[in-house]
Structures are given as structure tokens and as C-alpha cells.
Design a protein around this motif. Sequence first.
Motif, mmCIF file in Angstrom:
data_model
loop_
_atom_site.group_PDB
_atom_site.id
_atom_site.type_symbol
_atom_site.label_atom_id
_atom_site.label_comp_id
_atom_site.label_asym_id
_atom_site.label_seq_id
_atom_site.Cartn_x
_atom_site.Cartn_y
_atom_site.Cartn_z
ATOM 1 N N SER A 166 0.822 -1.220 0.000
ATOM 2 C CA SER A 166 0.000 0.000 0.000
ATOM 3 C C SER A 166 0.851 1.263 0.000
ATOM 4 O O SER A 166 0.513 2.265 0.615
ATOM 5 N N ARG A 167 1.988 1.203 -0.693
ATOM 6 C CA ARG A 167 2.878 2.358 -0.807
ATOM 7 C C ARG A 167 3.230 2.550 -2.279
ATOM 8 O O ARG A 167 3.365 1.596 -3.023
ATOM 9 N N ASP A 168 3.399 3.806 -2.661
ATOM 10 C CA ASP A 168 3.787 4.120 -4.028
ATOM 11 C C ASP A 168 5.269 4.448 -4.073
ATOM 12 O O ASP A 168 5.812 5.073 -3.163
ATOM 13 N N MET A 169 5.910 4.040 -5.144
ATOM 14 C CA MET A 169 7.312 4.388 -5.350
ATOM 15 C C MET A 169 7.384 5.804 -5.919
ATOM 16 O O MET A 169 6.514 6.210 -6.681
ATOM 17 N N ILE A 204 10.462 -5.850 -0.231
ATOM 18 C CA ILE A 204 11.511 -5.408 0.692
ATOM 19 C C ILE A 204 12.039 -4.044 0.259
ATOM 20 O O ILE A 204 12.184 -3.133 1.077
ATOM 21 N N LEU A 205 12.300 -3.890 -1.035
ATOM 22 C CA LEU A 205 12.824 -2.630 -1.548
ATOM 23 C C LEU A 205 11.825 -1.482 -1.359
ATOM 24 O O LEU A 205 12.206 -0.391 -0.930
ATOM 25 N N VAL A 206 10.563 -1.719 -1.654
ATOM 26 C CA VAL A 206 9.545 -0.678 -1.487
ATOM 27 C C VAL A 206 9.441 -0.258 -0.025
ATOM 28 O O VAL A 206 9.345 0.932 0.287
ATOM 29 N N MET A 210 12.246 7.505 2.734
ATOM 30 C CA MET A 210 11.557 8.720 2.283
ATOM 31 C C MET A 210 10.731 9.322 3.415
ATOM 32 O O MET A 210 10.661 10.535 3.558
ATOM 33 N N GLY A 211 10.104 8.475 4.225
ATOM 34 C CA GLY A 211 9.326 8.966 5.359
ATOM 35 C C GLY A 211 10.216 9.622 6.394
ATOM 36 O O GLY A 211 9.866 10.660 6.958
#
Length: 85
Positions: free
Chosen positions: A23-26, A69-71, A78-79
Motif C-alpha cells: 500500500s505504498r507508491d514508489m 523489501i525494496l519498497v 523517504m518517510g
Amino acid sequence: MFHLIWVLIIGAIIGVIAGAITSRDMPMGWVGNIIAGLIGSWLGEMLLGTWGPNVAGMAIFPSIVGAIILVLIVSFIMGATRKNK
């Protein structure tokens, strides 16, 4: 040339799947998804091997795990960067 396009498409799909699961965008949209899919594929295959079905030279299940894992790592960094500003 066709193989390169196929690898980029599969990399993008793997990146999108990883983003949907977490549930995260790159960052950078589709380019970020392609990068997450390709680097995630490499990472997943290094950690888990090349078991399962292969498409465009990428083992699908380890690639998805590596991309997840990378995301998660990128979104954590980034957070943390956004909180410091």
C-alpha cells in the motif's frame, strides 16, 4: 530489443504488485515501479534463489518478495527524510 522491452514490462508489473501489497507508491511513478521491480528481482533472487516460474529471466515469487523489501526500505527512508524537513 524485444527482450529488453519484455524485461521492463515485467519489472514494472512486479513493482506495481509490490506497491499494491505494501500500500505504498514508489517515487517517480512508473519509472520507480520499473526500478523497484528490476532491483527487487535481483535482491529477491540473491536472497531466495530462482525457484518458481520464470518470466523474462526473472523468478516471479522471489522477485516480488525482493521488490516488497525494496519498497518498504525506500518508503521508510523517504518517510524519515520528510520528517526531518
